[in-house]
Design an enzyme around this catalytic site. Structure first.
Site, mmCIF file in Angstrom:
data_model
loop_
_atom_site.group_PDB
_atom_site.id
_atom_site.type_symbol
_atom_site.label_atom_id
_atom_site.label_comp_id
_atom_site.label_asym_id
_atom_site.label_seq_id
_atom_site.Cartn_x
_atom_site.Cartn_y
_atom_site.Cartn_z
ATOM 1 N N CYS A 295 -2.150 -5.858 -6.685
ATOM 2 C CA CYS A 295 -3.429 -5.580 -6.032
ATOM 3 C C CYS A 295 -3.267 -4.482 -4.984
ATOM 4 O O CYS A 295 -4.102 -3.569 -4.885
ATOM 5 C CB CYS A 295 -3.992 -6.848 -5.406
ATOM 6 N N HIS A 322 -2.527 -8.957 4.700
ATOM 7 C CA HIS A 322 -2.874 -9.510 3.388
ATOM 8 C C HIS A 322 -3.270 -10.980 3.505
ATOM 9 O O HIS A 322 -2.595 -11.770 4.159
ATOM 10 C CB HIS A 322 -1.659 -9.372 2.450
#
Length: 498
Positions: A295, A322
């Protein structure tokens, strides 16, 4: 004075109601084009399929970012009526860009004459679709697997292109099928599934919006006979993360009915790591195993390419803040990884990320120029990457923001890069973003050759959209796109709507 104010409000409300009525009248035309002619309509990349009146109005409002003026429904509604009368073949048609092209043509043709000429290749084709269908199997049904399933169901259309046929999981309980269906139906981050879901225990199937999904129970990727379920030449999407190299992923290819494999994680060894918009043109029909990288790699690589192409990147550091993921512990407990055993819900956890070095697999010119690390934080979704770069050519905040905004709107990477300059946005505002990364323009810092960029990304949904784009490339199932795509700046790849 008070009476005058009331009249203005009445006039504004009346105008709004008229616009609502126009948008409502567009919905059956959009639906008929989709179901009868296999035509996907959009406005500047925002799909109109199965959208509400409000969503259609917002898509028209969004057009201000491209042309500085709101797109009028009075301008787009006639285009839809014309499209409905032309009995078109399969296509992806951006009516916002089509209207802009007509307004810019200035050649005296009527709107109908212009549209008919632009779409001449598919006029009168009666929904004809030259694409073949590709069976898709999701191996694993976790966070990414279920979001990819939602996207495939949404894009099912007339049954051409990617067809979700099965998911493979390990049986977790006696009522496993019902629990799997419930997880597809309800999501704490992304909300409820839009549509209907039925479960058939007798056949081990889940039917979602007419898409019948066979649930296969197995813990061995090498021994499944997919042809027993009517599945052949399938694209298997492994979203378990259990196998990352060619040897492990090749197990899928020994199962009957499998043609290709896509890993939804960074691959190891010589496997191609594909970031759509960057190096998807390197996918060959002969490639049996491909990986969709991570990602974070998908979020930062398009922005880094844009910057490197214009200003040159000497070196840089990527720091990601994150959201926590399933591999962390809810409370302190043993974990084989450093620090990840500590409670994800209570701590910021400093950890490594391979995204900085993984960028080089998709963008070789940045090999050895980037370092990276990550801080996992107690949020369930959406992350932000901070790119601290040293450039070859100096720039200013205004110049770099104008450039990146333009890349998000008009380049071959407009499906990957988004741009925003609101002073009020926070992470939850990006849940459900279909772009790989969103540049936060107000946070940009530029001082000559020193540049700091902040890039938001929905590390679940935005990434899943990238995975589906790679799947479409592997299966070669894109419909023709109208109007003709902008010149692509992404390694020779093509640009597709949807």
């Amino acid at each position: 004075m008070q009476h005058h104010h009331t009249e203005n409000n009445a006039g504004t409300h009346e105008t709004w109601l008229e616009r609502e009525a126009l948008a409502e009248a567009m919905i059956p035309l959009i639906g008929r084009l989709y179901r009868t002619n296999n035509v996907v309509t959009s406005i500047h990349g925002r799909s109109l399929i199965n959208k509400s009146t409000m969503s259609i109005l917002k898509a028209h409002r969004f057009a201000r970012r491209i042309t500085t003026e709101e797109l009028l429904l009075e301008d787009t509604a006639p285009i839809l009526r014309i499209l409905a009368d032309l009995d078109l073949g399969a296509a992806a048609i951006d009516i916002g860009r089509l209207r802009n092209a007509y307004d810019g043509a200035g050649d005296g043709r009527t709107l109908e004459e212009f549209v008919r000429a632009e779409l001449a290749d598919i006029v009168g084709q009666g929904g004809r679709d030259e694409r073949t269908s590709t069976d898709v199997v999701l191996y694993g049904f976790g966070r990414i697997g279920r979001l990819v399933a939602r996207l495939l169901i949404e894009k099912a259309g007339g049954g051409h292109g990617l067809r979700l046929r099965a998911v493979v999981v390990r049986r977790g309980s006696a009522n496993d099928l019902t629990k799997r269906a419930s997880l597809l139906r309800r999501d704490s981050v992304h909300g409820s599934f839009e549509g209907t879901i039925q479960v058939d225990e007798a056949t081990n199937t889940i039917t979602a919006n007419g898409t019948r999904i066979q649930v296969i129970y197995s813990d061995d990727p090498a021994t499944i006979d997919y042809t027993a379920y009517g599945i052949s030449d399938a694209l298997v999407v492994d979203n378990t993360g259990r196998w990352r190299d060619e040897e492990g992923l090749s197990q899928h290819l020994t199962s009957t009915g499998v043609a290709k494999v896509l890993l939804t994680a960074p691959g190891k060894g010589a496997l191609k790591n594909i970031v759509h918009g960057i190096n998807h043109a390197t996918i060959l029909d002969s490639d049996r195993i491909i990986t969709a990288a991570s990602c974070t790699t998908n979020a930062i690589t398009p922005v880094l390419k844009a910057i490197h192409d214009r200003f040159g990147v000497v070196h840089g550091h990527v720091e990601t803040v994150h959201s926590f993921t399933n591999d962390q512990n809810l409370i302190d407990n043993f974990h084989k990884g450093d620090r990840r055993g500590r409670s994800a819900a209570l701590n910021m956890v400093l950890t490594e990320t391979g995204a900085a070095t993984a960028v080089a697999k998709a963008l070789p010119e940045l090999a050895g120029k980037l370092t990276g690390s990550s801080i996992r934080v107690p949020t369930p979704d959406v992350s932000i990457a901070i790119l601290n770069l040293t450039l070859e050519t100096g720039t200013t905040k205004e110049e770099v923001n104008t450039y990146l905004r333009g890349m998000s709107l008009h380049s071959g990477m407009r499906k990957q890069v988004d741009y925003i300059d609101s002073p009020e946005v926070v992470s939850t505002d990006f849940v459900g973003s279909r772009r790989a990364g969103i540049v936060d323009g107000l946070a940009t810092i530029a001082d000559g050759i020193h540049l700091v960029l902040y890039v938001w990304y929905d590390n679940e949904f935005g990434y899943s959209c990238q995975v589906v784009r790679v799947m479409e490339e592997m299966a070669a199932v894109h419909p023709p796109t109208y109007p003709a795509a902008d010149a692509d700046t992404s390694a020779g790849g093509s640009v597709h709507a949807g």
